[in-house]
Motif scaffolding. Structure first.
Motif, PDB file in Angstrom:
ATOM      1  N   VAL A 228       0.973  -1.245  -0.161  1.00 19.56           N
ATOM      2  CA  VAL A 228      -0.053   0.029   0.103  1.00 19.56           C
ATOM      3  C   VAL A 228       0.781   1.264   0.037  1.00 19.56           C
ATOM      4  O   VAL A 228       1.800   1.378   1.094  1.00 19.56           O
ATOM      5  CB  VAL A 228      -0.965   0.117   1.346  1.00 19.56           C
ATOM      6  CG1 VAL A 228      -1.965   1.205   1.233  1.00 19.56           C
ATOM      7  CG2 VAL A 228      -1.722  -1.129   1.306  1.00 19.56           C
ATOM      8  N   PRO A 229       0.988   1.966  -1.181  1.00 19.62           N
ATOM      9  CA  PRO A 229       1.683   3.489  -1.029  1.00 19.62           C
ATOM     10  C   PRO A 229       1.324   4.163   0.255  1.00 19.62           C
ATOM     11  O   PRO A 229       0.318   4.334   0.795  1.00 19.62           O
ATOM     12  CB  PRO A 229       1.142   4.162  -2.253  1.00 19.62           C
ATOM     13  CG  PRO A 229       0.367   3.059  -3.089  1.00 19.62           C
ATOM     14  CD  PRO A 229       0.132   2.036  -2.287  1.00 19.62           C
ATOM     15  N   ALA A 230       2.599   4.798   0.727  1.00 20.80           N
ATOM     16  CA  ALA A 230       2.405   5.447   2.106  1.00 20.80           C
ATOM     17  C   ALA A 230       1.640   6.652   1.838  1.00 20.80           C
ATOM     18  O   ALA A 230       0.925   7.110   2.604  1.00 20.80           O
ATOM     19  CB  ALA A 230       3.579   5.509   2.680  1.00 20.80           C
ATOM     20  N   SER A 231       1.316   7.357   0.525  1.00 21.96           N
ATOM     21  CA  SER A 231       0.835   8.491   0.269  1.00 21.96           C
ATOM     22  C   SER A 231      -0.693   8.104  -0.265  1.00 21.96           C
ATOM     23  O   SER A 231      -1.128   9.466  -0.881  1.00 21.96           O
ATOM     24  CB  SER A 231       1.831   9.475  -0.298  1.00 21.96           C
ATOM     25  OG  SER A 231       2.186   8.718  -1.838  1.00 21.96           O
ATOM     26  N   GLY A 232      -0.763   7.244  -0.389  1.00 24.48           N
ATOM     27  CA  GLY A 232      -2.392   6.835  -1.120  1.00 24.48           C
ATOM     28  C   GLY A 232      -3.573   7.035  -0.324  1.00 24.48           C
ATOM     29  O   GLY A 232      -4.560   6.780  -0.912  1.00 24.48           O
ATOM     30  N   GLY A 233      -3.574   7.305   1.009  1.00 23.35           N
ATOM     31  CA  GLY A 233      -4.614   7.498   1.922  1.00 23.35           C
ATOM     32  C   GLY A 233      -5.006   5.886   2.207  1.00 23.35           C
ATOM     33  O   GLY A 233      -4.415   5.042   2.141  1.00 23.35           O
ATOM     34  N   PRO A 234      -6.252   6.045   3.226  1.00 23.36           N
ATOM     35  CA  PRO A 234      -6.912   5.112   3.766  1.00 23.36           C
ATOM     36  C   PRO A 234      -6.846   3.687   2.556  1.00 23.36           C
ATOM     37  O   PRO A 234      -7.461   3.981   1.528  1.00 23.36           O
ATOM     38  CB  PRO A 234      -7.915   4.947   4.285  1.00 23.36           C
ATOM     39  CG  PRO A 234      -7.837   6.774   4.349  1.00 23.36           C
ATOM     40  CD  PRO A 234      -7.035   7.094   3.281  1.00 23.36           C
ATOM     41  N   CYS A 235      -6.475   2.566   3.108  1.00 22.85           N
ATOM     42  CA  CYS A 235      -6.579   1.491   1.925  1.00 22.85           C
ATOM     43  C   CYS A 235      -6.308   0.222   2.800  1.00 22.85           C
ATOM     44  O   CYS A 235      -5.495  -0.136   3.852  1.00 22.85           O
ATOM     45  CB  CYS A 235      -5.733   1.623   0.848  1.00 22.85           C
ATOM     46  SG  CYS A 235      -5.661   0.077  -0.115  1.00 22.85           S
ATOM     47  N   THR A 236      -7.302  -0.907   2.674  1.00 16.62           N
ATOM     48  CA  THR A 236      -7.099  -2.100   3.186  1.00 16.62           C
ATOM     49  C   THR A 236      -6.658  -3.071   2.245  1.00 16.62           C
ATOM     50  O   THR A 236      -7.550  -3.416   0.961  1.00 16.62           O
ATOM     51  CB  THR A 236      -8.414  -2.539   3.775  1.00 16.62           C
ATOM     52  OG1 THR A 236      -8.939  -1.773   4.836  1.00 16.62           O
ATOM     53  CG2 THR A 236      -8.326  -3.993   4.586  1.00 16.62           C
TER      54      THR A 236
END
Length: 415
Positions: free
Chosen positions: A283-291
């Motif tokens: 999961v990209p660190a700057s991509g916002g919330p993500c599961t």
């Protein structure tokens, strides 16, 4: 007032003994918690002692002396350790206080009815004494309960660590025993969740993150959460729920999260934790919330799990692109990533990049020339996709250079 109490002391003692019998019987009949904890003889003796203590406290209060509270504190501590509900304990104390006042009135009336009006000032003193006794009981109870909860939390945290790490202390329980003490079945359906830095697990409410145990959340999943220096981890007991229901569980946290595949035994949980952490790395660190469910990101996870090979992949496949000036490099990598996301559609990629379809085609041709890979060859596409994932993961793991601007959408360019 003190003289009157001394004159009726013998009669009052008899009445207090009868009162203790009545209160013990009533307590055992009406309060299952007491009935499960104490026999009648022991309860009656304890009540009798407390009632006498209230009378002695009244005498001390009339004299202006402090009330002895050590015994009340000891009672609060003992009952908390035994697990008796505080409400049960305080209810018995309050009933005892009313019965002491009743016994006192009856004893004075039997001794000298004309002295009853002189008893009234003692009422305020007695209620103050009773307040002090119940406050001491409650305070000691709450302190003991808090200390016991801390000990229990530490013990449960150690058990959870044993499961998530795959090995407890040398003198600790076996994994199956640790699972049993945490209320987990020997076989079931489990998953592990690892939250990214900045996750709101400690204050969110999908079942109580920040704790080592939780009741089933609104989604129906039971979660055991563990916060450590290396991050926040949740052990999810799925039951009959699908793995995808973890997304609903984590939604309120608005965090980056990695989710392991389903495992069936406590012995598989340490491996599941490693896989969840690997899923989080996709999961990209700057991509916002993500599961991120690992099984949905296996190619990217494969790159993330092999740092040395990922470095070779970046250099061998995309080395010429990475050697370009920063802006050209960014444009080509952004175009490649968008084209891959759009399943190889140049038209959809152009719409996302806010440019003409021909511009995307020109950029992709240039990419092919630089890398020696052809986007019409499935094997080459796999190489480019994995190399692109390796570039993104390396960028996510490196701090931004001073003065660096965040990547935006690709500018309109013709090449």
């Amino acid at each position: 007032m003190e003289r009157i109490i001394e004159e009726i002391r013998e009669d009052l003692s008899r009445r207090i003994a009868v009162t203790a019998d009545r209160l013990a019987d009533r307590t055992l009949a009406e309060d299952p918690a007491y009935a499960a904890l104490l026999g009648r003889a022991e309860l009656r003796e304890r009540i009798h002692h407390n009632l006498r203590q209230a009378v002695e406290g009244l005498v001390l209060g009339i004299r202006g002396l402090p009330v002895e509270l050590a015994d009340a504190r000891a009672t609060g501590t003992l009952r908390a350790e035994q697990g008796l509900p505080l409400a049960s304990l305080l209810r018995t104390y309050r009933r005892g206080g009313r019965l002491v006042w009743q016994a006192l009135n009856e004893a004075v009336a039997a001794h000298d009815p004309a002295a009853l009006p002189r008893l009234l000032p003692a009422a305020g003193v007695l209620w103050d004494v009773l307040d002090q006794l119940t406050d001491a009981v409650a305070d000691a109870y709450r302190r003991t309960e808090a200390a016991r909860w801390d000990r229990d939390r530490e013990r449960r945290a150690a058990l959870l660590d044993a499961l998530l790490d795959g090995a407890g202390p040398s003198d600790g329980p076996a994994l199956s025993e640790a699972a049993a003490q945490l209320g987990l079945p020997e076989r079931g359906r489990f998953a592990v969740v690892v939250l990214g830095a900045g996750g709101s697990g400690g204050s969110g409410d999908p079942g109580g993150p920040g704790r080592t145990d939780a009741e089933p959340a609104a989604s129906g999943l039971r979660v055991l959460w563990r916060i450590r220096a290396d991050g926040e981890t949740g052990l999810v007991e799925l039951g009959h729920h699908p793995l995808e229901s973890v997304r609903e569980l984590l939604g309120p946290l608005r965090a980056r999260a990695g989710v392991s595949p389903v495992v069936e035994t406590p012995g598989d949980l340490a491996r599941a934790r490693w896989l969840a952490a690997l899923a989080l790395r996709t999961v990209p660190a700057s991509g916002g919330p993500c599961t991120a469910l690992l099984d949905e990101r296996l190619p990217t996870a494969l790159v993330a799990s092999q740092a040395e090979l990922a470095g070779r992949l970046r250099q061998v496949v995309l080395g010429p692109v990475l050697a370009l000036p920063a802006e050209d490099r960014r444009v080509l990598l952004n175009t490649l990533g968008t084209w891959l996301t759009c399943h190889g559609s140049t038209t959809y990629a152009a719409q996302r990049l806010y440019c003409h379809r021909n511009t995307v085609s020109n950029r992709l041709r240039r990419l092919e020339q630089l890398t020696g890979r052809t986007l019409s060859d499935p094997a080459h596409v796999v190489e480019l996709a994995l190399a692109h994932a390796a570039v993104l993961q390396r960028a996510a793991g490196e701090p931004a250079a001073p003065g660096a601007k965040p990547a935006g959408r690709a500018p309109r360019r013709s090449n």
